[in-house]
Design a protein around this motif. Sequence first.
Motif, PDB file in Angstrom:
ATOM      1  N   LEU A 106       1.226   9.421  -5.872  1.00 31.52           N
ATOM      2  CA  LEU A 106       1.420  10.861  -5.662  1.00 31.52           C
ATOM      3  C   LEU A 106       2.453  11.415  -6.638  1.00 31.52           C
ATOM      4  N   ARG A 107       3.481  10.622  -6.912  1.00 31.22           N
ATOM      5  CA  ARG A 107       4.470  11.044  -7.916  1.00 31.22           C
ATOM      6  C   ARG A 107       3.817  11.168  -9.279  1.00 31.22           C
ATOM      7  N   GLU A 164       0.823  -1.213   0.000  1.00 30.16           N
ATOM      8  CA  GLU A 164       0.000   0.000   0.000  1.00 30.16           C
ATOM      9  C   GLU A 164       0.856   1.263   0.000  1.00 30.16           C
ATOM     10  N   GLU A 165       1.899   1.288   0.811  1.00 28.77           N
ATOM     11  CA  GLU A 165       2.739   2.485   0.886  1.00 28.77           C
ATOM     12  C   GLU A 165       3.468   2.720  -0.429  1.00 28.77           C
ATOM     13  N   ARG A 166       3.923   1.648  -1.030  1.00 26.78           N
ATOM     14  CA  ARG A 166       4.614   1.785  -2.315  1.00 26.78           C
ATOM     15  C   ARG A 166       3.664   2.300  -3.382  1.00 26.78           C
ATOM     16  N   PHE A 167       2.430   1.792  -3.390  1.00 23.57           N
ATOM     17  CA  PHE A 167       1.453   2.301  -4.346  1.00 23.57           C
ATOM     18  C   PHE A 167       1.208   3.785  -4.117  1.00 23.57           C
ATOM     19  N   ARG A 168       0.989   4.170  -2.883  1.00 19.07           N
ATOM     20  CA  ARG A 168       0.599   5.552  -2.603  1.00 19.07           C
ATOM     21  C   ARG A 168       1.716   6.538  -2.898  1.00 19.07           C
ATOM     22  N   TRP A 206      -8.745   5.930  -1.934  1.00 23.67           N
ATOM     23  CA  TRP A 206      -7.729   6.858  -1.436  1.00 23.67           C
ATOM     24  C   TRP A 206      -7.223   7.764  -2.557  1.00 23.67           C
ATOM     25  N   ALA A 207      -6.972   7.187  -3.731  1.00 24.19           N
ATOM     26  CA  ALA A 207      -6.441   7.959  -4.852  1.00 24.19           C
ATOM     27  C   ALA A 207      -7.399   9.069  -5.266  1.00 24.19           C
ATOM     28  N   VAL A 208      -8.678   8.762  -5.306  1.00 27.37           N
ATOM     29  CA  VAL A 208      -9.678   9.771  -5.653  1.00 27.37           C
ATOM     30  C   VAL A 208      -9.643  10.925  -4.649  1.00 27.37           C
ATOM     31  N   GLN A 209      -9.474  10.603  -3.384  1.00 24.94           N
ATOM     32  CA  GLN A 209      -9.443  11.633  -2.347  1.00 24.94           C
ATOM     33  C   GLN A 209      -8.184  12.486  -2.442  1.00 24.94           C
ATOM     34  N   GLN A 210      -7.077  11.869  -2.839  1.00 20.55           N
ATOM     35  CA  GLN A 210      -5.810  12.597  -2.910  1.00 20.55           C
ATOM     36  C   GLN A 210      -5.717  13.499  -4.127  1.00 20.55           C
ATOM     37  N   ALA A 260       1.437  14.155 -13.824  1.00 23.55           N
ATOM     38  CA  ALA A 260       0.280  14.323 -14.706  1.00 23.55           C
ATOM     39  C   ALA A 260      -0.222  15.757 -14.670  1.00 23.55           C
ATOM     40  N   THR A 261      -0.249  16.338 -13.496  1.00 28.18           N
ATOM     41  CA  THR A 261      -0.720  17.721 -13.359  1.00 28.18           C
ATOM     42  C   THR A 261       0.227  18.676 -14.063  1.00 28.18           C
TER      43      THR A 261
END
Length: 258
Positions: A86-87, A78-82, A122-126, A92-93
């Motif tokens: 974020l990177r 999970e931590e590796r995914f998150r 979680w991704a949607v929220q971030q 993308a932004t």
Amino acid sequence: MPRFAANLTMLFTEVPSLHRPELAAQAGFDGAEILFPYDHPEAEWEKALSGLPLALINTPPGNWSAGDRGFAAVPGEEERFRTGFLRAASLATRLGAERLHVMAGVARGPQAEQVYRENLTWAVQQAPDLQLTVEPINPDDMPGYFLNDFDQAARILEDLNAPQIGLQFDLWHAARIHGNASAVWAAHRHRVSHVQIAGFPSRNEPGGGGFDLPALCGELDATGGTIWVSGEYRPARATVHGLMWLQALKSRNRPIGD
């Protein structure tokens, strides 16, 4: 109305990656997608794209040669995914990517699905302003990949009920998984927010295989919105010598050959 993107990971490989956006623009593509734009600094990609719209990038896959294919559904990662998400969201932004494909990874079973759901939520929220996609990938090309069925993907998306997450319809994978890409499109097109095309069964230039690409583009025209249709295939020869399909789909006044 569809816009047409070149997958710069698979097309124009005759030149280094940072030179490919210019060739794509010269060839008549409206934009590009880059599967893993992590080997060059952001500023170099910004310069290389030079205003060419970026349709989609993927989240980092991890160590590809070691078998990593993302981590969204991998228990214990999970931590590796998150961290990777974020990177990817930041990149993308900055590059103006319209979609971010969240790679599920190699996993199976109820625990993997639970982790996948939690990570997507979680991704949607971030990144609430970023449009995400999920893509079923056939098990021959990617053995063990968690998301390997369009019906499975649709069920998860329906349960999550997050408009920010769309379905990535890859014609090649749909045909390999279900045998009939047209039936997959008919069943799930209302969830699709990004399209990738290739010839079937060769995965060379788009066309053939019993799938009506002009009709698909006509349906996208009728929606009144805009969606990217990306050429994600292995050119049979130099990319520029096999782009008749692009002009045919843009004009939609002649058939696409095999």
